[in-house]
Design an enzyme around this catalytic site. Structure first.
Site, short mmCIF file in Angstrom:
data_model
loop_
_atom_site.label_atom_id
_atom_site.label_comp_id
_atom_site.label_asym_id
_atom_site.label_seq_id
_atom_site.Cartn_x
_atom_site.Cartn_y
_atom_site.Cartn_z
N ASP A 223 -2.61 -10.67 -1.86
CA ASP A 223 -2.82 -10.36 -3.28
C ASP A 223 -3.42 -11.57 -3.99
OD1 ASP A 223 -1.80 -7.86 -2.91
OD2 ASP A 223 0.13 -8.26 -3.85
N ASP A 236 2.65 -12.30 -3.86
CA ASP A 236 2.61 -10.85 -3.66
C ASP A 236 3.16 -10.17 -4.91
OD1 ASP A 236 1.73 -8.98 -1.73
OD2 ASP A 236 3.80 -8.45 -1.23
N LYS A 238 4.53 -6.94 -6.79
CA LYS A 238 5.18 -5.67 -6.48
C LYS A 238 5.62 -4.99 -7.77
CE LYS A 238 5.07 -6.19 -1.99
NZ LYS A 238 4.17 -5.36 -1.16
#
Length: 329
Positions: A223, A236, A238
């Site tokens: 990411d 990352d 989420k």
């Protein structure tokens, strides 16, 4: 008359007593034989022997031991010794964005996501299936399908908005709200949720960029690679409907981040090394996101877990391939 009546009554009671039919002589003999000194009393040793003979030997419970910690068959290095660990100075220029091209020999290279999905533990599969059944019971088959599509769409929109923000060149904390572009309604809550995290993100080096581990033969798309509070991390993003205040709530996400970092560290397209990770869980209602930092020590532990999952995947694939080969005739 009263006394006579009482005597007669007790006489009747004795006649109706259940003990009246007992053979007193035989009962007396039994008691004497049990209590007689001629019958030797058993010692604890003979009692134990008799008990073992009747019921079998006593099996003593062992002291509980910790489950054996598995180690990978081959402990591949997390860092590439030929590359230098990141320096304090950020790279110049735009963040790297290497697109995934399934050509160029990548057709048969499995992704991190696929490997993790195909090596879920029985417990993980159980809870995943139970969640799916509960959602279908609440929403119906079509409703659950639509819900899953909406989650996927929101995730893509959020990543697109973050790409725009992180490649703009301006720090989030220094932005002019009047010049901030209007983002889709579906992601505004998420952006508000992670706004305090974005204030600590700087020196972005990669966005939605492919990483590949040539030796271990897997790839993934990170990411973001940037500094969080001065520390270079694989980040990352989420989304979640439920709070995830602890790292343990993020399931396989730390393993995923370690796998991405290990691939990046061994990918020639990146001239630096990343030892740390960050998992940011954003919430649609705008409540503050949880940012879980993974130190270099923690990353190494999850790297070992990743190597075990990769070994399991490789063994399953080899077993499946051998079972589908045509028999030699």
């Amino acid at each position: 008359m009263t006394r006579i009546a009482n005597i007669d009554k007790s006489s009747v009671d004795r006649k109706s007593s259940p003990y009246s039919s007992v053979d007193s002589e035989r009962y007396s003999s039994l008691v004497k034989s049990v209590m007689s000194s001629r019958v030797s009393s058993q010692t604890p040793e003979t009692l134990q022997a008799e008990d073992d003979h009747i019921y079998g030997p006593v099996v003593k419970a062992q002291t509980p031991t910790r489950p054996e910690v598995r180690e990978p068959k081959t402990l591949h290095p997390f860092l590439n010794c030929e590359e230098t660990v990141d320096t304090e100075e950020p790279e110049s220029g735009l963040p790297a964005r290497i697109s995934l091209n399934r050509g160029q020999g990548r057709s048969f290279v499995p992704s991190v996501t696929r490997i993790l999905q195909q090596t879920l533990s029985p417990e993980q599969i159980f809870y995943l299936e139970r969640w799916k059944r509960r959602m279908i019971a609440e929403l119906g088959e079509e409703g659950f399908k639509e819900h899953s599509q909406n989650l996927f769409r929101q995730g893509k929109l959020l990543h697109s908005a973050l790409e725009d923000i992180l490649t703009s060149g301006a720090a989030w904390k220094d932005r002019d709200p009047s010049e901030t572009p209007e983002y889709p309604p579906e992601v505004r809550g998420y952006l508000e949720s992670i706004s305090h995290v974005l204030e600590d993100v700087s020196a972005v080096r990669a966005i939605e960029s492919t990483v590949q581990h040539g030796t271990l033969n897997y790839l993934g798309i990170v990411d973001c690679v940037a500094r969080y509070r001065g520390v270079l991390c694989v980040i990352d993003w989420k989304t979640s409907d439920k709070p995830k205040p602890f790292l343990s709530n993020t399931y396989d996400n730390p393993v995923q981040v370690a796998a991405y970092a290990g691939a990046l560290n061994n990918d020639g397209n990146y001239k630096y090394q990343v030892e740390n990770g960050l998992i940011v869980v954003a919430y649609k209602d705008g409540s503050p996101a949880h940012a879980h930092q993974l130190s270099s020590e923690v990353m190494l532990e999850y790297w070992k877990t990743w190597l075990l999952r990769l070994e399991e995947f490789t063994e399953k694939r080899a077993s499946h391939a051998s079972s589908t080969l045509p028999e030699n005739r």
